[in-house]
Scaffold this active site. Structure first.
Site, PDB file in Angstrom:
ATOM      1  N   ASP A 290      -2.737  -2.843   3.430  1.00  0.00           N
ATOM      2  CA  ASP A 290      -3.260  -2.889   5.075  1.00  0.00           C
ATOM      3  C   ASP A 290      -4.003  -3.708   5.159  1.00  0.00           C
ATOM      4  O   ASP A 290      -4.962  -4.241   4.307  1.00  0.00           O
ATOM      5  CB  ASP A 290      -3.452  -1.377   5.521  1.00  0.00           C
ATOM      6  CG  ASP A 290      -2.248  -0.541   5.537  1.00  0.00           C
ATOM      7  OD1 ASP A 290      -1.218  -0.971   5.316  1.00  0.00           O
ATOM      8  OD2 ASP A 290      -2.598   0.616   5.905  1.00  0.00           O
TER       9      ASP A 290
ATOM     10  N   TYR B 286       4.272   4.066  12.153  1.00  0.00           N
ATOM     11  CA  TYR B 286       3.182   4.473  11.146  1.00  0.00           C
ATOM     12  C   TYR B 286       2.062   5.213  11.942  1.00  0.00           C
ATOM     13  O   TYR B 286       1.697   5.085  13.085  1.00  0.00           O
ATOM     14  CB  TYR B 286       2.465   3.217  10.802  1.00  0.00           C
ATOM     15  CG  TYR B 286       1.330   3.433   9.540  1.00  0.00           C
ATOM     16  CD1 TYR B 286       1.790   4.207   8.424  1.00  0.00           C
ATOM     17  CD2 TYR B 286       0.035   3.445   9.692  1.00  0.00           C
ATOM     18  CE1 TYR B 286       0.769   4.733   7.290  1.00  0.00           C
ATOM     19  CE2 TYR B 286      -0.631   3.684   8.869  1.00  0.00           C
ATOM     20  CZ  TYR B 286      -0.441   4.327   7.559  1.00  0.00           C
ATOM     21  OH  TYR B 286      -1.196   4.610   6.501  1.00  0.00           O
TER      22      TYR B 286
ATOM     23  N   GLU C  29       1.021  -1.257  -0.084  1.00  0.00           N
ATOM     24  CA  GLU C  29       0.163   0.135  -0.031  1.00  0.00           C
ATOM     25  C   GLU C  29       1.010   0.965  -0.078  1.00  0.00           C
ATOM     26  O   GLU C  29       0.499   2.157  -0.535  1.00  0.00           O
ATOM     27  CB  GLU C  29      -0.920  -0.216   1.101  1.00  0.00           C
ATOM     28  CG  GLU C  29      -1.765   1.165   1.251  1.00  0.00           C
ATOM     29  CD  GLU C  29      -3.175   0.949   2.224  1.00  0.00           C
ATOM     30  OE1 GLU C  29      -3.355  -0.211   2.345  1.00  0.00           O
ATOM     31  OE2 GLU C  29      -3.427   2.046   2.778  1.00  0.00           O
TER      32      GLU C  29
END
Ligand SMILES: [Zn+2]
Length: 691
Positions: free
Chosen positions: A98, A303, A8
């Protein structure tokens, strides 16, 4: 056998690549990556030309089949991957988006648009540790797996639902209201939350009230009514009557001390980080997201677009490395040394499940610092602030709790009662990390005993006014969206919305707030949000319709979840959705939409015809339609503000604006109108005409 893995985001791709190189797999993998969404559902006119015009007669627009187009911003990425696929070198594709509904949507919308026919394997893990990645590579899931297939369907129908609702209702409302009125599944309930508060404030009438304060020398106490526990009096006469009954001294009637042990707060989800940064530094939620994204790209934090407040156990077992990265910073050096020298203490925190719990992970884990130290990396002051918030949260979870004694004392003078409260810090614990931020106010009481009599120095009446409820700030509005279940009554739906974590996602909430601002439905006023008259009108015109309630999201989230669980077929879902869209659009067409007119901002007189030039969506336009005079709001990536436009129209130079030249280089210049043409004015003696 050879596969193409599509991640992604580039960062995840690199992580997987690193692990892959150390492994022996029965097939070979090449790597590439999206940058988030690369395709989107087509616009209405791309399905049918008669849908180009905004016309009530063609509503609801329901395409026979749904098609995708490449997003402008992702054109290059799309073309690159399409090119790779055309080489026909691959036997299968690995979907490494994800692990969640949105990831499925990102991958399959691309897959369909690209007309790809290769079999797909799913790389599925919510963690990015080496161990988790290698496990996922060894256990690629077949695309026909029931759960994955259901998830993919649910993801697709969610985006179709948003398309149908958003476009049909926006068009109906716009035609009825006479100006652009955007309606969205998440946006409109969010607006409704802000409007509701605004109306409460508008309708609020401040009322006077009185309190009585007793001065006992070393501390102060407040009058209260022991029967109702109320400490406010409606009128001054009452207050005076109370004062007249007070004697020379007050007797201590009751002392209650409660010890509170407060552990470190949970680790940061994006929402938590946005709330804290707003509270301490006044950053808006989108500012915080942008700063966090930049720290992530500098590899300093994990993240950031995450809903989780927990770390995976495997990650926590290596936390020493993350802590070490902080050891080089002067303010944490000794703290880190202390923590690392006590591994048993770290294990205790991990075992407590309070901050580390594999069961509480979403697509990602909580935000924390990585094992990379700042070292020579340059951080902006804002980045530094956010980094230190994240660093402190991590250190705090391994530190002792904050312990405080809270004491409540009741005093009596004749038949009049008073209350006093005091705090005493027993152990500062993790709060030593926050000394620079907040001064924990200690309000110690002297040592008191029951039946002790204290002389009264003074008793006075405090006259105050009731205050309206506070407007939402970035922090409280994000919170209200997250806890949107509070706004609905149905208990079952409340729970659904709680499980779905409110309306919007951590990645989209800040964006939705900014959108409401940009379309003029809400406005920033200092740190808080105010609903504009336009925003209020929109919500009041729509009335009790369920598009203004988070209930809509709750009901449809439940149905989507039923698809994932195999309880509801996609075709049944689609049927129900169409019925809903038709009914709702018809309802909107019948609405009496009366909204405030758009404010026209005149920036100056037209240089060609002398008529007023007004601010439009894309630029500054002459109000005389026959005259084509126009200045764009965006020139070579430089933003032309209304003030700039005003200056241009009076023949003056603008401020220095930052442009991106055709070569890709950036530079500053002023603008000036010469013979109705824009010219760049450089501080250096070079001159260049806009080509
Ligand atoms: Zn003109």
């Amino acid at each position: 056998m050879k596969g193409l893995l599509i991640a992604e985001k580039p960062s995840l791709m690199r992580d997987i690549q690193k692990v892959y190189k150390k492994m022996q797999l029965p097939f070979e993998i090449d790597f590439t990556s999206f940058v988030g969404h690369v395709v989107e559902l087509k616009e209405p006119h791309e399905y049918k030309s008669e849908w180009k015009k905004w016309d009530l007669n063609v509503l609801p627009m329901i395409p026979e089949r749904y098609e995708f187009r490449v997003k402008k911003s992702a054109y290059k990425v799309y073309k690159e991957i399409e090119q790779i696929l055309k080489t026909n070198r691959y036997d299968f594709i690995i979907n490494a988006c994800d692990a969640g509904m949105e990831g499925e949507n990102i991958f399959y919308s691309f897959y369909k648009r690209a007309g790809c026919k290769l079999p797909v394997k799913r790389f599925w893990t919510s963690q990015t540790t080496d161990g988790a990645i290698s496990k996922a590579l060894l256990n690629l899931i077949d695309e026909q797996d029931l759960l994955i297939r259901n998830l993919r369907n649910a993801a697709m129908y969610r985006s179709i639902f948003d398309w149908l609702i958003g476009l049909n209702l926006t068009r109906a409302a716009t035609v009825k209201g006479g100006r652009i009125i955007k309606i969205g599944r998440v946006m409109t309930p969010t607006l409704a939350i802000v409007v509701k508060r605004e109306l409460e404030i508008l309708q609020f009438k401040p009322e006077p009230y009185f309190q009585i304060e007793l001065d006992l020398g070393q501390f102060k106490a407040m009058w209260f009514n022991p029967e109702t526990n109320e400490n406010k009096l409606k009128n001054l006469e009452e207050a005076r009557a109370v004062i007249s009954r007070i004697g020379q001294g007050a007797v201590v009637r009751d002392i209650k001390t409660e010890r509170k042990t407060i552990s470190a707060p949970p680790l940061h989800s994006l929402l938590e980080l946005q709330k804290e940064a707003n509270k301490f530094f006044g950053f808006t939620s989108s500012e915080t997201l942008k700063i966090a994204q930049s720290l992530y790209e500098k590899k300093l934090i994990t993240y950031p677009r995450t809903e989780s407040k927990h770390l995976p156990t495997a990650f926590a077992q290596n936390i020493r490395e993350n802590l070490q990265s902080l050891a080089t910073l002067e303010e944490y050096g000794s703290t880190v040394q202390n923590l690392i020298s006590r591994p048993d203490n770290i294990q205790k925190t991990i075992r407590s499940k309070k901050y580390v719990d594999d069961k509480k992970l979403t697509d990602h884990h909580a935000i924390t610092v990585t094992e990379v130290a700042i070292g020579r990396k340059k951080l902006s002051p804002q980045e530094s602030k956010i980094y230190h918030l994240i660093a402190r949260r991590l250190l705090a979870i391994f530190m002792p709790a904050y312990v405080i004694d809270k004491t409540a004392v009741v005093l009596q003078s004749n038949d009049v009662f008073f209350k006093a409260n005091g705090n005493m810090v027993i152990e500062k614990g993790y709060t030593v990390l926050y000394d620079a931020f907040k001064k924990k106010q200690e309000t110690p009481l002297p040592t008191l005993q029951v039946n002790m009599e204290l002389p009264i120095r003074d008793a006075k009446i405090l006259s105050k006014m009731t205050e309206p409820p506070a407007r939402y700030t970035d922090s409280t509005l994000l919170d209200a969206m997250f806890h949107a279940g509070r706004f609905i009554e149905d208990k079952e739906l409340q729970k659904v919305l709680k499980d779905a974590e409110g309306i919007g996602t951590s990645a989209t909430r800040a964006e939705i707030i900014e959108k409401l601002i940009s379309i003029g439905m809400i406005a920033r006023e200092g740190k808080s949000f105010k609903a504009t008259q336009f925003g209020i009108d929109v919500i009041q015109s729509i009335g009790k319709h369920d598009i203004v309630s988070p209930e809509l999201t709750a009901i449809w989230s439940k149905k989507l979840k039923d698809i994932v669980d195999g309880q509801l077929s996609s075709s049944q879902f689609y049927k129900e959705m169409l019925t809903y869209v038709k009914q709702t659009t018809d309802g909107f067409i019948c609405l009496d939409m009366s909204v405030a007119e758009k404010q026209v901002v005149v920036v100056g007189k037209c240089l060609k015809c002398g008529q007023p030039v007004v601010e439009g969506f894309k630029g500054y336009t002459c109000s005389n339609k026959a005259c084509k005079f126009f200045i764009s709001k965006m020139i070579m990536k430089g933003k032309i503000t209304p003030t700039d436009a005003k200056k241009l129209l009076t023949g003056k130079e603008t401020r220095e604006i930052r442009f991106t030249w055709k070569s890709g280089k950036k530079g500053k210049a002023k603008l000036k109108l010469v013979n109705e043409k824009l010219e760049f004015v450089f501080s250096a003696p070079t001159k260049q005409t806009k080509g």
